[in-house]
Design an enzyme around this catalytic site. Structure first.
Site, PDB file in Angstrom:
ATOM      1  N   MET A   1      26.113  42.068 -37.528  1.00 31.95           N
ATOM      2  CA  MET A   1      27.023  42.509 -36.524  1.00 31.95           C
ATOM      3  C   MET A   1      28.369  43.157 -37.150  1.00 31.95           C
ATOM      4  SD  MET A   1      29.435  40.362 -33.622  1.00 31.95           S
ATOM      5  CE  MET A   1      28.183  39.053 -33.907  1.00 31.95           C
ATOM      6  N   PRO A   2      28.233  44.426 -36.934  1.00 30.82           N
ATOM      7  CA  PRO A   2      29.651  45.192 -37.312  1.00 30.82           C
ATOM      8  C   PRO A   2      30.742  44.918 -36.435  1.00 30.82           C
ATOM      9  CG  PRO A   2      27.648  46.834 -37.018  1.00 30.82           C
ATOM     10  CD  PRO A   2      27.232  45.503 -36.329  1.00 30.82           C
ATOM     11  N   ILE A   3      31.851  44.807 -37.346  1.00 31.72           N
ATOM     12  CA  ILE A   3      33.247  44.224 -36.602  1.00 31.72           C
ATOM     13  C   ILE A   3      34.133  45.521 -37.304  1.00 31.72           C
ATOM     14  CG2 ILE A   3      35.049  42.704 -36.328  1.00 31.72           C
ATOM     15  CD1 ILE A   3      33.098  40.492 -36.995  1.00 31.72           C
ATOM     16  N   ARG A  40      31.340  45.135 -32.611  1.00 31.23           N
ATOM     17  CA  ARG A  40      32.735  44.618 -32.097  1.00 31.23           C
ATOM     18  C   ARG A  40      33.607  45.600 -32.455  1.00 31.23           C
ATOM     19  NH1 ARG A  40      29.095  42.087 -29.992  1.00 31.23           N
ATOM     20  NH2 ARG A  40      28.991  39.894 -29.786  1.00 31.23           N
TER      21      ARG A  40
END
Length: 61
Positions: A1-3, A40
């Site tokens: 999940m890229p943040i 995100r």
């Protein structure tokens, strides 16, 4: 999940912040082949009194 964390000097309209979030999400999704729902984006607005440039707060420039 890229943040993705983005720091900006405060003062931009909410619509512009929304555009930044949307554009970053689209770019990261396309670049990493990641579903948008997994991305995100955190936007932190920094007061001009807390951001320095050339040895002075931006609020004094």
């Amino acid at each position: 999940m890229p943040i993705i964390n983005v720091q900006l000097i405060e003062g931009r309209p909410p619509e512009k912040i929304g555009e930044v979030i949307e554009n970053i999400t689209n770019t990261v999704s396309e670049t990493l082949d990641a579903p948008k729902e997994n991305i995100r984006v955190i936007v932190t607005e920094i007061p001009k009194t807390h951001w320095g440039k050339e040895g002075k707060p931006v609020s004094e420039r």
